[in-house]
Design a protein around this motif. Sequence first.
Motif, PDB file in Angstrom:
ATOM      1  N   LEU A   8       0.832  -1.200   0.000  1.00 37.61           N
ATOM      2  CA  LEU A   8       0.000   0.000   0.000  1.00 37.61           C
ATOM      3  C   LEU A   8       0.870   1.254   0.000  1.00 37.61           C
ATOM      4  O   LEU A   8       0.583   2.228  -0.681  1.00 37.61           O
ATOM      5  CB  LEU A   8      -0.943  -0.004   1.203  1.00 37.61           C
ATOM      6  N   LEU A  38      -0.956  -6.012  -5.328  1.00 39.56           N
ATOM      7  CA  LEU A  38      -1.036  -4.621  -5.785  1.00 39.56           C
ATOM      8  C   LEU A  38      -2.417  -4.320  -6.363  1.00 39.56           C
ATOM      9  O   LEU A  38      -3.015  -3.288  -6.054  1.00 39.56           O
ATOM     10  CB  LEU A  38       0.043  -4.333  -6.829  1.00 39.56           C
ATOM     11  N   ARG A  39      -2.917  -5.226  -7.220  1.00 39.49           N
ATOM     12  CA  ARG A  39      -4.248  -5.024  -7.816  1.00 39.49           C
ATOM     13  C   ARG A  39      -5.326  -4.950  -6.737  1.00 39.49           C
ATOM     14  O   ARG A  39      -6.247  -4.143  -6.835  1.00 39.49           O
ATOM     15  CB  ARG A  39      -4.573  -6.146  -8.802  1.00 39.49           C
ATOM     16  N   ARG A  43      -3.629  -0.757  -7.108  1.00 36.72           N
ATOM     17  CA  ARG A  43      -2.381  -0.270  -7.700  1.00 36.72           C
ATOM     18  C   ARG A  43      -1.994  -1.151  -8.873  1.00 36.72           C
ATOM     19  O   ARG A  43      -2.461  -2.281  -8.994  1.00 36.72           O
ATOM     20  CB  ARG A  43      -1.272  -0.274  -6.642  1.00 36.72           C
ATOM     21  N   ARG A  44      -1.101  -0.609  -9.717  1.00 38.40           N
ATOM     22  CA  ARG A  44      -0.650  -1.357 -10.888  1.00 38.40           C
ATOM     23  C   ARG A  44       0.866  -1.436 -10.914  1.00 38.40           C
ATOM     24  O   ARG A  44       1.550  -0.543 -10.398  1.00 38.40           O
ATOM     25  CB  ARG A  44      -1.132  -0.684 -12.167  1.00 38.40           C
ATOM     26  N   ASP A  45       1.353  -2.478 -11.573  1.00 37.97           N
ATOM     27  CA  ASP A  45       2.807  -2.621 -11.678  1.00 37.97           C
ATOM     28  C   ASP A  45       3.434  -1.513 -12.518  1.00 37.97           C
ATOM     29  O   ASP A  45       4.614  -1.221 -12.393  1.00 37.97           O
ATOM     30  CB  ASP A  45       3.198  -3.995 -12.216  1.00 37.97           C
ATOM     31  N   GLU A  47       3.069   1.564 -12.096  1.00 42.39           N
ATOM     32  CA  GLU A  47       3.350   2.751 -11.284  1.00 42.39           C
ATOM     33  C   GLU A  47       4.444   2.533 -10.249  1.00 42.39           C
ATOM     34  O   GLU A  47       4.796   3.464  -9.534  1.00 42.39           O
ATOM     35  CB  GLU A  47       2.064   3.231 -10.602  1.00 42.39           C
ATOM     36  N   ILE A  48       4.987   1.328 -10.179  1.00 39.95           N
ATOM     37  CA  ILE A  48       5.996   1.032  -9.161  1.00 39.95           C
ATOM     38  C   ILE A  48       7.235   0.452  -9.829  1.00 39.95           C
ATOM     39  O   ILE A  48       7.169  -0.598 -10.464  1.00 39.95           O
ATOM     40  CB  ILE A  48       5.462   0.039  -8.116  1.00 39.95           C
TER      41      ILE A  48
END
Length: 109
Positions: A8, A38-39, A43-45, A47-48
């Motif tokens: 997070l 992440l999903r 969140r998405r891969d 963005e990291i």
Amino acid sequence: AVMSLLFLASVAIVFVADSQPERREANQASLERVRSDLRALGRRDTEIPLVLQANKRDLPSAVPLTELASWIRWPHAELVPSVATTGDGVVTAIRLALSLVAPASVPYR
């Protein structure tokens, strides 16, 4: 649940992958769990940034780095060879992850 909480607040991930050919599926499954967590957090891969720490590079059975990198499909990945038992590449991977997210004006040690 604990890993989900860590993701997070994550701004970069250091993923330690085993360089042995027989660990390909395990590496891919572990990374898929990361993506799934992440999903679940929205969140998405993409963005990291991810630092792929290619571990066990000292073993004769270690696959070429290009092959290992092809196992791990991540939009923003950097590769660092390592040998965790000697510490080779471990600090480099952490520093690289920090450099991907830290402003250039903020020094770290």
